[in-house]
Design a protein around this motif. Structure first.
Motif, mmCIF file in Angstrom:
data_model
loop_
_atom_site.group_PDB
_atom_site.id
_atom_site.type_symbol
_atom_site.label_atom_id
_atom_site.label_comp_id
_atom_site.label_asym_id
_atom_site.label_seq_id
_atom_site.Cartn_x
_atom_site.Cartn_y
_atom_site.Cartn_z
ATOM 1 N N VAL A 210 -7.119 -31.137 30.758
ATOM 2 C CA VAL A 210 -5.944 -30.335 31.090
ATOM 3 C C VAL A 210 -4.958 -30.310 29.923
ATOM 4 C CG1 VAL A 210 -3.888 -30.285 32.557
ATOM 5 C CG2 VAL A 210 -6.132 -30.654 33.581
ATOM 6 N N ILE A 211 -4.724 -31.464 29.328
ATOM 7 C CA ILE A 211 -3.757 -31.559 28.228
ATOM 8 C C ILE A 211 -4.237 -30.787 27.006
ATOM 9 C CG2 ILE A 211 -2.645 -33.139 26.612
ATOM 10 C CD1 ILE A 211 -2.688 -35.243 28.873
ATOM 11 N N VAL A 212 -5.506 -30.974 26.621
ATOM 12 C CA VAL A 212 -6.042 -30.284 25.446
ATOM 13 C C VAL A 212 -6.065 -28.782 25.659
ATOM 14 C CG1 VAL A 212 -8.078 -29.979 24.000
ATOM 15 C CG2 VAL A 212 -7.407 -32.269 24.691
ATOM 16 N N GLY A 213 -6.534 -28.354 26.845
ATOM 17 C CA GLY A 213 -6.561 -26.924 27.127
ATOM 18 C C GLY A 213 -5.180 -26.312 27.162
ATOM 19 N N GLY A 214 -4.184 -27.121 27.547
ATOM 20 C CA GLY A 214 -2.832 -26.605 27.656
ATOM 21 C C GLY A 214 -2.040 -26.634 26.369
ATOM 22 N N LEU A 215 -2.557 -27.297 25.327
ATOM 23 C CA LEU A 215 -1.836 -27.347 24.053
ATOM 24 C C LEU A 215 -1.829 -25.994 23.350
ATOM 25 C CD1 LEU A 215 -2.939 -30.746 22.457
ATOM 26 C CD2 LEU A 215 -0.671 -30.151 23.322
ATOM 27 N N GLY A 216 -2.934 -25.271 23.463
ATOM 28 C CA GLY A 216 -3.035 -23.992 22.772
ATOM 29 C C GLY A 216 -3.889 -24.112 21.527
ATOM 30 N N PHE A 217 -4.697 -23.087 21.266
ATOM 31 C CA PHE A 217 -5.618 -23.113 20.140
ATOM 32 C C PHE A 217 -4.922 -23.304 18.791
ATOM 33 C CE2 PHE A 217 -7.650 -20.609 16.764
ATOM 34 C CZ PHE A 217 -8.787 -21.375 16.575
ATOM 35 N N ALA B 272 -0.197 -19.934 23.693
ATOM 36 C CA ALA B 272 -1.547 -19.560 23.263
ATOM 37 C C ALA B 272 -2.599 -20.516 23.822
ATOM 38 C CB ALA B 272 -1.636 -19.501 21.744
ATOM 39 N N GLY B 273 -2.302 -21.117 24.973
ATOM 40 C CA GLY B 273 -3.265 -21.976 25.644
ATOM 41 C C GLY B 273 -3.491 -21.491 27.059
ATOM 42 N N THR B 274 -4.176 -22.296 27.860
ATOM 43 C CA THR B 274 -4.494 -21.885 29.222
ATOM 44 C C THR B 274 -3.413 -22.272 30.221
ATOM 45 O OG1 THR B 274 -5.754 -23.936 29.497
ATOM 46 C CG2 THR B 274 -6.975 -21.993 28.813
ATOM 47 N N ALA B 275 -2.379 -22.977 29.770
ATOM 48 C CA ALA B 275 -1.305 -23.394 30.669
ATOM 49 C C ALA B 275 -0.348 -22.245 30.938
ATOM 50 C CB ALA B 275 -0.554 -24.587 30.076
ATOM 51 N N GLY B 276 0.461 -22.406 31.989
ATOM 52 C CA GLY B 276 1.433 -21.389 32.355
ATOM 53 C C GLY B 276 2.845 -21.897 32.174
ATOM 54 N N GLY B 277 3.766 -21.430 33.025
ATOM 55 C CA GLY B 277 5.155 -21.805 32.898
ATOM 56 C C GLY B 277 5.839 -21.028 31.790
ATOM 57 N N ILE B 278 7.104 -21.382 31.519
ATOM 58 C CA ILE B 278 7.811 -20.706 30.429
ATOM 59 C C ILE B 278 7.338 -21.215 29.085
ATOM 60 C CG2 ILE B 278 9.845 -20.304 31.866
ATOM 61 C CD1 ILE B 278 11.210 -22.589 30.300
ATOM 62 N N LYS B 279 6.557 -22.278 29.056
ATOM 63 C CA LYS B 279 5.952 -22.901 27.885
ATOM 64 C C LYS B 279 6.885 -23.961 27.282
ATOM 65 C CE LYS B 279 2.226 -20.350 28.007
ATOM 66 N NZ LYS B 279 2.517 -19.499 29.154
ATOM 67 N N VAL B 280 6.257 -25.021 26.794
ATOM 68 C CA VAL B 280 7.019 -26.115 26.202
ATOM 69 C C VAL B 280 7.741 -25.665 24.931
ATOM 70 C CG1 VAL B 280 5.541 -27.927 27.143
ATOM 71 C CG2 VAL B 280 4.964 -26.901 24.937
ATOM 72 N N THR B 281 7.197 -24.663 24.250
ATOM 73 C CA THR B 281 7.866 -24.172 23.051
ATOM 74 C C THR B 281 9.195 -23.504 23.403
ATOM 75 O OG1 THR B 281 6.380 -22.265 23.240
ATOM 76 C CG2 THR B 281 5.866 -23.889 21.563
ATOM 77 N N THR B 282 9.209 -22.752 24.497
ATOM 78 C CA THR B 282 10.449 -22.125 24.949
ATOM 79 C C THR B 282 11.476 -23.183 25.327
ATOM 80 O OG1 THR B 282 9.216 -20.223 25.800
ATOM 81 C CG2 THR B 282 11.456 -20.543 26.632
ATOM 82 N N PHE B 283 11.052 -24.149 26.125
ATOM 83 C CA PHE B 283 11.950 -25.220 26.555
ATOM 84 C C PHE B 283 12.426 -26.047 25.369
ATOM 85 C CE2 PHE B 283 12.508 -29.655 27.909
ATOM 86 C CZ PHE B 283 13.507 -29.508 28.848
ATOM 87 N N GLY B 284 11.496 -26.403 24.485
ATOM 88 C CA GLY B 284 11.852 -27.211 23.328
ATOM 89 C C GLY B 284 12.800 -26.496 22.385
ATOM 90 N N MET C 238 -0.813 -33.091 35.687
ATOM 91 C CA MET C 238 -1.285 -31.946 36.455
ATOM 92 C C MET C 238 -0.269 -30.806 36.573
ATOM 93 S SD MET C 238 -4.330 -32.545 36.946
ATOM 94 C CE MET C 238 -5.030 -33.968 36.124
ATOM 95 N N PRO C 239 1.026 -31.061 36.701
ATOM 96 C CA PRO C 239 1.981 -29.946 36.773
ATOM 97 C C PRO C 239 2.064 -29.112 35.502
ATOM 98 C CG PRO C 239 2.960 -31.927 37.701
ATOM 99 C CD PRO C 239 1.689 -32.344 37.048
ATOM 100 N N ARG C 240 1.338 -29.495 34.453
ATOM 101 C CA ARG C 240 1.264 -28.659 33.256
ATOM 102 C C ARG C 240 0.563 -27.343 33.583
ATOM 103 N NH1 ARG C 240 1.818 -30.462 28.401
ATOM 104 N NH2 ARG C 240 0.164 -29.106 27.625
ATOM 105 N N THR C 241 0.222 -27.135 34.791
ATOM 106 C CA THR C 241 -0.432 -25.960 35.388
ATOM 107 C C THR C 241 -1.899 -26.199 35.647
ATOM 108 O OG1 THR C 241 -1.083 -24.705 33.415
ATOM 109 C CG2 THR C 241 1.178 -24.426 34.173
ATOM 110 N N ALA C 242 -2.279 -27.449 35.890
ATOM 111 C CA ALA C 242 -3.681 -27.747 36.150
ATOM 112 C C ALA C 242 -4.099 -27.416 37.577
ATOM 113 C CB ALA C 242 -3.959 -29.220 35.877
ATOM 114 N N GLY C 243 -3.297 -27.780 38.556
ATOM 115 C CA GLY C 243 -3.629 -27.460 39.942
ATOM 116 C C GLY C 243 -4.382 -28.538 40.677
ATOM 117 N N PHE C 244 -4.981 -29.510 39.970
ATOM 118 C CA PHE C 244 -5.624 -30.628 40.656
ATOM 119 C C PHE C 244 -4.540 -31.592 41.135
ATOM 120 C CE2 PHE C 244 -8.961 -29.380 37.588
ATOM 121 C CZ PHE C 244 -10.009 -29.172 38.474
ATOM 122 N N ASN C 245 -4.815 -32.269 42.222
ATOM 123 C CA ASN C 245 -3.879 -33.300 42.677
ATOM 124 C C ASN C 245 -4.645 -34.556 43.033
ATOM 125 O OD1 ASN C 245 -4.524 -31.455 45.136
ATOM 126 N ND2 ASN C 245 -3.849 -33.376 46.078
#
Length: 456
Positions: free
Chosen positions: A211-218, A318-330, A285-292
């Motif tokens: 989940v973490i690797v997929g959510g980092l972005g290519f 540019a990854g598989t995660a959603g949300g406003i993105k950590v780059t936006t928040f950061g 998981m709240p990184r947009t994984a959906g597993f609990n």
């Protein structure tokens, strides 16, 4: 001469294809959803008699393509092997599509904005050519499939040796959960998701790592692979993504430990080591994984709010995660820090962030808050669920997370249509908005007189 003309035409054609990337992204995902809905509506897609309703097929097709994970029925028992295969293909198409299109858009914007994004092997990209597009697409596909293969291997071995599953069953479970985890989809074959594996580090930590690797972005993964020993040379994108991701994982883990350590329905019965691991996995998981791995419905109100915040921020660009993105928040955090210090410029590392990027981040965050606020009001009016449950469901859908307190199946038809729209908007919205704002930039030949106003 002929070669030069051909290269120029090729470059012009490639650039023209991405002149309006938002339209391409929206149309591609809408088409995939329509195809998926048609396939899941077939009688062969369900395990029992009859077929899924149109709304049910639409809901699950959207959830799969937008790699969300919200479901109204149990994936492992309601859908047949054909239906599960369709869902898996939709997840793969959605995940690869997100990473490919997002990376190509970032490549386009890096040229327009002059940022050293280092998205491909070259140190700096000056223009988009057909060769660049092919190279990026090939790299994204190879990286994704290779990652999924490694994850599937680990999970398959564990399912076969630790849970006595037959080789074919273990392989299927391993592949299904690997694709779902890496693409941050959250679809599982068990009605309790990962709760039965809460104390199993091989499965829990492997899924969390995927989940973490997929959510980092290519772009970030590629740069880290090349320059992980030289943090000072990292681009602004990589620096913000890594810092904010690590901070959110740490804060989320500590928050879960503090809030849920005494909860007999979540972390309470677990041993010390298992408790820390479970809290870390739950925070990932709240990184947009959906597993609990914990019962979401049993979480304390403060933990639900913490999860709301983590879901809203999401994962990397540019990854598989959603949300406003950590780059936006950061980036907004850096803007706040610069304002508090009275600095005229926003600096990240040894780079100055242009004002256009700051305005884009603010626009994405405020529009996301607006969409969530309006949708929560509407869904609250349509249902009798508590405000905490409704807000959680709305943020989960918009941020394409897939976590739920268990109310999804009981939401009325109008509410489910709203969730479908939220999943679609949440998936294509931030990327489309960011690219649209960047590509609309134009130089002005004059400036109006400046006048300060009272703020606060």
């Amino acid at each position: 001469m002929t070669s030069t003309v051909r290269d120029t035409a090729s470059r012009s054609s490639a650039t023209k294809g991405f002149r309006h990337p938002g339209r391409v992204i929206a149309a591609a995902f809408a088409t995939a959803i329509v195809v998926g809905t048609a396939l899941l509506s077939l009688p062969i897609a369900t395990a029992g008699e009859g077929r899924a309703s149109l709304l049910q097929a639409l809901f699950h097709a959207t959830s799969a393509v937008c790699v969300t994970g919200l479901v109204t029925v149990d994936t492992g028992t309601y859908w047949s092997g054909f239906g599960q295969a369709v869902i898996l293909l939709l997840i793969q198409a959605g995940g690869l599509g997100i990473m490919t299109l997002a990376t190509l858009v970032a490549l386009l914007l890096s040229r327009r904005l002059g940022l050293r994004a280092r998205l491909i092997a070259q140190t700096e990209t000056k223009a988009i050519s057909a060769a660049d597009v092919r190279r990026v697409v090939r790299a994204v596909v190879v990286f994704s499939l290779a990652s999924e293969a490694v994850i599937a291997t680990v999970l398959t071995i564990r399912f076969a040796t630790g849970y006595d599953q037959p080789p074919s069953s273990a392989l299927y479970s391993g592949v299904f959960h690997a694709i779902s985890a890496f693409n941050n989809a959250g679809f599982g074959l068990h009605p309790d998701s990962l709760m039965r594996y809460v104390a199993d580090p091989w499965i829990s930590l492997t899924v969390a790592a995927a989940v973490i690797v997929g959510g980092l972005g290519f772009p970030v993964v590629f740069e880290l692979a090349r320059e992980w020993r030289a943090p000072k040379t990292w681009s602004v994108l990589t620096r913000i993504t890594v810092i904010v991701t690590a901070a959110l994982l740490a804060a989320g883990t500590i928050g879960y430990l503090i809030a849920e350590a005494d909860n007999p329905d979540t972390l309470g019965p677990l041993g010390p080591g298992t408790t820390v691991m479970a809290a870390f996995v739950a925070a990932a998981m709240p990184r947009t994984a959906g597993f609990n791995n914990l019962d979401i419905a049993a979480l304390d109100p403060e933990t639900l709010f913490l999860t709301d915040v983590l879901m809203f921020i999401g994962g990397g660009s540019a990854g598989t995660a959603g949300g406003i993105k950590v780059t936006t928040f950061g980036l907004l955090a850096y803007v706040l820090w610069a304002e508090m210090r009275g600095d005229p410029d926003v600096e990240v590392g040894r780079r100055r962030v242009p004002g256009a990027n700051q305005r884009q981040a603010l626009a994405i965050a405020l529009l996301a808050i607006g969409v969530i606020a309006v949708s929560t009001f509407v869904l609250e009016a349509l249902t009798d669920f508590s405000f905490d449950q409704v807000l959680f469901e709305v943020i989960s859908a918009f941020s394409t997370v897939g976590l739920s307190t268990g109310i999804t199946a009981d939401v009325p038809a109008a509410g489910q249509v709203l969730l479908v729209l939220l999943m679609y908007i949440g998936r294509i919205g931030p990327l489309t908005l960011a690219s649209g704002l960047a590509l609309r930039e134009r130089a002005r030949r004059h400036q109006l007189p400046e006048e300060r106003t009272i703020v606060g």
